[in-house]
Design a protein around this motif. Structure first.
Motif, PDB file in Angstrom:
ATOM      1  N   LYS A 161       0.827  -1.209   0.000  1.00 52.94           N
ATOM      2  CA  LYS A 161       0.000   0.000   0.000  1.00 52.94           C
ATOM      3  C   LYS A 161       0.863   1.261   0.000  1.00 52.94           C
ATOM      4  O   LYS A 161       0.536   2.248  -0.669  1.00 52.94           O
ATOM      5  CB  LYS A 161      -0.943  -0.007   1.203  1.00 52.94           C
ATOM      6  N   CYS A 163       3.891   1.455  -1.256  1.00 53.21           N
ATOM      7  CA  CYS A 163       4.510   1.533  -2.586  1.00 53.21           C
ATOM      8  C   CYS A 163       3.527   2.071  -3.621  1.00 53.21           C
ATOM      9  O   CYS A 163       3.912   2.800  -4.539  1.00 53.21           O
ATOM     10  CB  CYS A 163       5.011   0.162  -3.022  1.00 53.21           C
ATOM     11  N   LEU A 164       2.251   1.728  -3.467  1.00 50.46           N
ATOM     12  CA  LEU A 164       1.249   2.248  -4.391  1.00 50.46           C
ATOM     13  C   LEU A 164       1.091   3.756  -4.250  1.00 50.46           C
ATOM     14  O   LEU A 164       0.776   4.445  -5.218  1.00 50.46           O
ATOM     15  CB  LEU A 164      -0.101   1.552  -4.150  1.00 50.46           C
ATOM     16  N   GLU A 165       1.324   4.262  -3.045  1.00 52.12           N
ATOM     17  CA  GLU A 165       1.242   5.707  -2.829  1.00 52.12           C
ATOM     18  C   GLU A 165       2.273   6.461  -3.668  1.00 52.12           C
ATOM     19  O   GLU A 165       2.039   7.599  -4.066  1.00 52.12           O
ATOM     20  CB  GLU A 165       1.453   6.038  -1.353  1.00 52.12           C
ATOM     21  N   LYS A 167       3.333   5.377  -6.580  1.00 54.05           N
ATOM     22  CA  LYS A 167       3.125   4.969  -7.970  1.00 54.05           C
ATOM     23  C   LYS A 167       4.091   3.886  -8.440  1.00 54.05           C
ATOM     24  O   LYS A 167       4.595   3.923  -9.564  1.00 54.05           O
ATOM     25  CB  LYS A 167       3.228   6.168  -8.921  1.00 54.05           C
ATOM     26  N   ALA A 169       3.427   0.586  -9.051  1.00 53.08           N
ATOM     27  CA  ALA A 169       2.519  -0.541  -9.249  1.00 53.08           C
ATOM     28  C   ALA A 169       3.243  -1.780  -9.767  1.00 53.08           C
ATOM     29  O   ALA A 169       2.984  -2.903  -9.311  1.00 53.08           O
ATOM     30  CB  ALA A 169       1.392  -0.144 -10.208  1.00 53.08           C
ATOM     31  N   CYS A 172       5.138  -3.495  -7.113  1.00 52.91           N
ATOM     32  CA  CYS A 172       4.198  -4.211  -6.241  1.00 52.91           C
ATOM     33  C   CYS A 172       3.791  -5.543  -6.842  1.00 52.91           C
ATOM     34  O   CYS A 172       3.654  -6.547  -6.127  1.00 52.91           O
ATOM     35  CB  CYS A 172       2.963  -3.352  -5.980  1.00 52.91           C
ATOM     36  N   THR A 190      -5.939  -5.125  -0.192  1.00 50.10           N
ATOM     37  CA  THR A 190      -4.656  -4.792  -0.818  1.00 50.10           C
ATOM     38  C   THR A 190      -4.678  -5.143  -2.297  1.00 50.10           C
ATOM     39  O   THR A 190      -4.204  -4.386  -3.142  1.00 50.10           O
ATOM     40  CB  THR A 190      -3.508  -5.538  -0.116  1.00 50.10           C
ATOM     41  N   LEU A 194      -4.241  -2.587  -5.466  1.00 53.61           N
ATOM     42  CA  LEU A 194      -3.263  -2.842  -6.527  1.00 53.61           C
ATOM     43  C   LEU A 194      -3.934  -2.814  -7.899  1.00 53.61           C
ATOM     44  O   LEU A 194      -3.392  -2.245  -8.862  1.00 53.61           O
ATOM     45  CB  LEU A 194      -2.581  -4.184  -6.284  1.00 53.61           C
ATOM     46  N   GLU A 197      -4.828   0.965  -8.685  1.00 56.56           N
ATOM     47  CA  GLU A 197      -3.669   1.795  -9.034  1.00 56.56           C
ATOM     48  C   GLU A 197      -3.022   1.317 -10.325  1.00 56.56           C
ATOM     49  O   GLU A 197      -2.573   2.125 -11.141  1.00 56.56           O
ATOM     50  CB  GLU A 197      -2.658   1.789  -7.884  1.00 56.56           C
ATOM     51  N   GLY A 198      -2.970   0.005 -10.504  1.00 52.34           N
ATOM     52  CA  GLY A 198      -2.418  -0.530 -11.743  1.00 52.34           C
ATOM     53  C   GLY A 198      -3.223  -0.080 -12.948  1.00 52.34           C
ATOM     54  O   GLY A 198      -2.663   0.273 -13.995  1.00 52.34           O
ATOM     55  N   CYS A 201      -2.543   3.712 -13.584  1.00 51.31           N
ATOM     56  CA  CYS A 201      -1.210   4.051 -14.107  1.00 51.31           C
ATOM     57  C   CYS A 201      -0.905   3.394 -15.449  1.00 51.31           C
ATOM     58  O   CYS A 201      -0.281   4.010 -16.318  1.00 51.31           O
ATOM     59  CB  CYS A 201      -0.141   3.640 -13.094  1.00 51.31           C
TER      60      CYS A 201
END
Length: 486
Positions: A161, A163-165, A167, A169, A172, A190, A194, A197-198, A201
């Motif tokens: 989470k 790492c997603l902040e 960017k 992805a 992750c 989680t 993912l 965000e994936g 992005c």
């Protein structure tokens, strides 16, 4: 110095440590770190006064190595709040140059103590550590030290989470694959984060691939086909998983895929919620499939899923779009009777719907009701209303609506709103007023278009002012030539 420290201490300190500070001979190097660790642990555990930190600083003025810090923290792991205070103290007083190993120890201890927000704060610092690929390095250390620290499984969820902040992805996804290879799973929330965000992005197709992979759907198909697949811990997708996928497909305009996800959700026996129905309802209304939208509405009612303001607005907007304003009004009345508060969007749909069928009087009434409720209208809605009034040759009423919108709500009029007002005023032979509106329009950064020039030319010709009309024609041609050159 030693006498003073011993006098004020409320715990037993091994004499050898302090004697060594004043003796010409010192204990073997391998023994000394052990004495430091045990002494600090004893101090932090038994000395409960606020002065414990002063004593600690006096005891170890040169601080600790990351390895020493980790050993002390591990001895205190059953008291995560104390570990957090110790960690903060070493940072504040620059008593330890922390590395990823010491960060990992703190992260594990805070996670096992359910201090998740603090653990995430440490992770955020660690993943920005000045070394190549700190995220993967931290992950590897967390894996190696997991059992030693008696950590909680969701420590990897916290890492992902964070790492997603920032960017990351794709990183992750790599972490998830390595966890899966070890038979470890993640929390469904989680996985959903993912996927979301994936998709944001890298595109929704990338998000969908993540969905298939993290929920091991391809493995399930292989098992159904009789193939030998490694047994691993699995997490099942939930309604929020499918909602995220539907929204992402919708945002990319892949409306057919939204329906595919809906059927996939039903096939997995996952119950849709109001949000799910709302997304599918938007698709049906955008494609003007109102019969299916009404069936979906009834299905919600049959399954006990409450209609919220978003779903009401969607179906009202759908009927307004196809000109069935009567049906839209029926749902609006039902909305009020159900106790669901209308929103600005509700009234905007109705204004647009009435204007679409040419009932400008009703549109004006709805707009005024909307303003009484202090809903701020969008410029596009006011544009539709002004055009409707222009078509009915009610330009001064349109002028008043625009002025009230600007003064009361800080409305930003559109270029077309100004154009309809100017055309209407020119047709009414109110050229002075039209020039004022045109000046205001230019002040807002809008250049006059051909329709506006033609409106003024026609107006001056109507007055018999041929000279001004010809001058405007010349200016219009020059402006058109400049635009073509650009």
């Amino acid at each position: 110095m030693a006498v003073r420290i011993l006098k004020h201490a409320r715990f037993t300190i091994p004499n050898t440590l302090f004697l060594s500070q004043f003796s010409t001979s010192s204990p073997p190097p391998s023994d000394q770190p052990h004495h430091i660790i045990s002494t600090v642990v004893s101090l932090l555990t038994h000395h409960r006064s606020k002065s414990r930190w002063t004593h600690l600083h006096s005891l170890c003025p040169s601080g600790f190595t990351p390895s020493q810090f980790s050993q002390i923290a591990l001895d205190l792991k059953n008291n995560p709040h104390l570990v957090l205070r110790f960690f903060s103290f070493t940072q504040r007083k620059s008593l330890c140059t922390h590395d990823l190993n010491s960060y990992a120890t703190v992260i594990h201890i805070l996670s096992r103590g359910r201090l998740t927000s603090h653990a995430q704060n440490v992770i955020r610092v660690a993943i920005r550590f000045p070394e190549p690929n700190p995220v993967m390095k931290l992950f590897e250390i967390l894996v190696k030290t997991y059992r030693e620290c008696g950590s909680a499984p969701f420590v990897f969820d916290l890492l992902i989470k964070c790492c997603l902040e920032v960017k990351k992805a794709e990183t992750c996804v790599d972490i998830v694959r390595m966890l899966m290879s070890r038979g470890l799973g993640l929390k469904v929330s989680t996985c959903n984060a993912l996927i979301w965000e994936g998709s944001r992005c890298k595109g929704v197709n990338f998000g969908y691939e993540i969905y298939r992979e993290v929920f091991r759907l391809d493995c399930e198909e292989s098992e159904r086909n009789g193939k030998d697949v490694k047994r691993v811990v699995r997490v099942r997708p939930n309604v929020h998983t499918f909602n995220a996928l539907m929204v992402c497909f919708y945002r990319e305009g892949l409306l057919e895929r939204v329906e595919n996800i809906w059927f996939e959700m039903e096939g997995m026996g996952c119950e849709a919620d109001c949000y799910s129905y709302g997304v599918l309802m938007v698709v049906l209304c955008e494609e003007e499939r109102m019969r299916e939208a009404e069936k979906l509405w009834e299905e919600m009612r049959d399954k006990g899923v409450e209609h919220d303001v978003v779903v009401y607005n969607t179906i009202i907007g759908g009927f307004c779009k196809i000109g069935q304003i009567g049906r839209a009004e029926e749902f609006f009345r039902e909305m009020e009777l159900s106790g669901v508060e209308s929103s600005c969007v509700t009234f905007e749909h109705l204004v647009n719907g009435y204007c679409r069928v040419g009932d400008v009087d009703s549109a004006v009434l709805v707009y005024k009701d909307m303003c009484r409720k202090d809903f701020r209208p969008e410029g596009s809605t006011v544009e539709v209303l002004i055009r409707g009034l222009y078509d009915k040759r009610r330009v001064f009423e349109a002028m008043k609506i625009l002025r009230v919108g600007v003064e009361k709500f800080g409305l930003s009029p559109t270029k077309k709103s100004y154009m309809f007002l100017i055309k209407g005023l020119c047709e009414e032979q109110k050229l002075e007023e039209a020039l004022k509106v045109q000046a205001e329009m230019v002040g807002k950064g809008f250049e006059p278009c051909l329709e506006i020039y033609n409106a003024f030319v026609d107006g001056y010709m109507e007055q018999g002012n041929v000279e001004v009309a010809n001058m405007l024609r010349k200016e219009m041609l020059e402006s058109q030539k400049r635009q073509e050159e650009v």
